[in-house]
Design an enzyme around this catalytic site. Structure first.
Site, PDB file in Angstrom:
ATOM      1  N   GLU A 102      -8.452  15.711  91.155  1.00 29.54           N
ATOM      2  CA  GLU A 102      -8.486  14.624  90.171  1.00 29.54           C
ATOM      3  C   GLU A 102      -8.980  13.345  90.826  1.00 29.54           C
ATOM      4  O   GLU A 102      -8.913  13.200  92.049  1.00 29.54           O
ATOM      5  CB  GLU A 102      -7.060  14.402  89.621  1.00 29.54           C
ATOM      6  CG  GLU A 102      -6.876  14.889  88.192  1.00 29.54           C
ATOM      7  CD  GLU A 102      -7.585  14.027  87.147  1.00 29.54           C
ATOM      8  OE1 GLU A 102      -8.579  13.341  87.467  1.00 29.54           O
ATOM      9  OE2 GLU A 102      -7.130  14.058  85.986  1.00 29.54           O
ATOM     10  N   ASP A 103      -9.439  12.421  89.989  1.00 23.36           N
ATOM     11  CA  ASP A 103      -9.896  11.135  90.521  1.00 23.36           C
ATOM     12  C   ASP A 103      -8.729  10.185  90.734  1.00 23.36           C
ATOM     13  O   ASP A 103      -8.558   9.619  91.800  1.00 23.36           O
ATOM     14  CB  ASP A 103     -10.951  10.504  89.594  1.00 23.36           C
ATOM     15  CG  ASP A 103     -10.508  10.436  88.128  1.00 23.36           C
ATOM     16  OD1 ASP A 103      -9.414  10.926  87.779  1.00 23.36           O
ATOM     17  OD2 ASP A 103     -11.282   9.888  87.307  1.00 23.36           O
ATOM     18  N   ASP A 106      -2.632   7.869  86.996  1.00 25.11           N
ATOM     19  CA  ASP A 106      -2.278   6.556  86.459  1.00 25.11           C
ATOM     20  C   ASP A 106      -0.933   6.680  85.725  1.00 25.11           C
ATOM     21  O   ASP A 106       0.104   6.759  86.364  1.00 25.11           O
ATOM     22  CB  ASP A 106      -3.430   6.104  85.558  1.00 25.11           C
ATOM     23  CG  ASP A 106      -3.305   4.686  85.048  1.00 25.11           C
ATOM     24  OD1 ASP A 106      -2.650   3.867  85.701  1.00 25.11           O
ATOM     25  OD2 ASP A 106      -3.870   4.385  83.974  1.00 25.11           O
ATOM     26  N   PHE A 155      -7.649  -2.055  87.818  1.00 28.63           N
ATOM     27  CA  PHE A 155      -8.603  -1.065  87.308  1.00 28.63           C
ATOM     28  C   PHE A 155      -9.790  -1.003  88.258  1.00 28.63           C
ATOM     29  O   PHE A 155     -10.404  -2.024  88.573  1.00 28.63           O
ATOM     30  CB  PHE A 155      -9.053  -1.414  85.889  1.00 28.63           C
ATOM     31  CG  PHE A 155      -9.630  -0.217  85.182  1.00 28.63           C
ATOM     32  CD1 PHE A 155      -8.803   0.671  84.502  1.00 28.63           C
ATOM     33  CD2 PHE A 155     -10.997   0.040  85.228  1.00 28.63           C
ATOM     34  CE1 PHE A 155      -9.329   1.800  83.881  1.00 28.63           C
ATOM     35  CE2 PHE A 155     -11.532   1.168  84.605  1.00 28.63           C
ATOM     36  CZ  PHE A 155     -10.686   2.044  83.927  1.00 28.63           C
ATOM     37  N   ARG A 168     -20.151   4.677  87.954  1.00 26.60           N
ATOM     38  CA  ARG A 168     -19.723   5.884  88.681  1.00 26.60           C
ATOM     39  C   ARG A 168     -20.508   6.054  89.981  1.00 26.60           C
ATOM     40  O   ARG A 168     -20.060   6.724  90.908  1.00 26.60           O
ATOM     41  CB  ARG A 168     -19.925   7.132  87.822  1.00 26.60           C
ATOM     42  CG  ARG A 168     -18.997   7.237  86.620  1.00 26.60           C
ATOM     43  CD  ARG A 168     -19.051   8.649  86.045  1.00 26.60           C
ATOM     44  NE  ARG A 168     -18.516   8.733  84.701  1.00 26.60           N
ATOM     45  CZ  ARG A 168     -17.221   8.915  84.403  1.00 26.60           C
ATOM     46  NH1 ARG A 168     -16.339   9.014  85.372  1.00 26.60           N
ATOM     47  NH2 ARG A 168     -16.826   8.994  83.154  1.00 26.60           N
TER      48      ARG A 168
END
Ligand code: IMP
Ligand code: MG
Length: 178
Positions: A102-103, A106, A155, A168
């Protein structure tokens, strides 16, 4: 800030060099943990693909790869709470040792859905690696087995992560000011 802000105006949180060192270390750790066992790695689209490409090249194991498209966010930085499969697995994972890539972790909502979705397909084992973790944002109590960096509640974009589908491609991880 508009989505068209210039990337170089965004503050760097994690440099490409720092990311590269950490990804190499994670790869070594995963290699040691799975030594001698085949590993099926599933990248969660789209945010994880850059991390996945780098991490895989540090895995000295018998590796197979698949991708799962799991979308939770629309445009912007607020979680919609809605989850949608945009690309299903190509191959069955039943009986396989699976590592999810996963990136970012959160609120944990996406992760929670993901783990349950994959566990229902009865892998032999299921572990999770995430490049980034924002522990202070957690709503659903989930945790990853391998974490690249714990970061504060900001963020971030770059290295695969987006804001409104942009950024990205940035090599460093940068902060988008709210
Ligand atoms: P969760 O369901 O709230 O844990 O959201 C996880 C997903 O939200 C990640 O896979 C990302 O797609 C997105 N996300 C959360 N925080 C960030 C961020 O700082 N930058 C970019 N995407 C983020
Ligand atoms: Mg994502």
């Amino acid at each position: 800030m508009g989505a068209a802000a210039r990337a170089e105006e965004l503050k760097v949180l994690l440099s490409r060099q720092k990311i590269a060192r950490r990804v190499r270390a994670l790869g070594a750790q995963i290699t040691a943990d799975y030594r001698g066992r085949p590993l099926h790695v599933i990248g969660i689209l789209k945010g994880s693909w850059v991390f996945m490409a780098d991490l895989l090249r540090h895995l000295d194991l018998d590796v197979t790869v698949d991708f799962l498209g799991f979308a939770s966010y629309g445009l912007g930085t607020a979680s919609s709470g809605e989850i949608r499969i945009t690309k299903d697995l190509d191959a069955s994972i039943e009986g396989l040792e699976v590592l999810i890539v996963e990136d970012i972790l959160d609120t944990g909502r996406t992760f929670n859905h993901l783990e349950r979705f994959l566990a229902a397909h009865r892998p032999k084992s299921l572990k999770v690696s995430t490049l980034l973790d924002k522990p202070t944002r957690r709503i659903v109590p989930v945790r990853a087995d391998y974490v690249g960096f714990e970061i504060p509640d900001v963020f971030v974009v770059g290295y695969g992560l987006d804001f409104g589908h942009r950024y990205r491609n940035l090599p460093d991880i940068r902060i988008v000011q709210p």
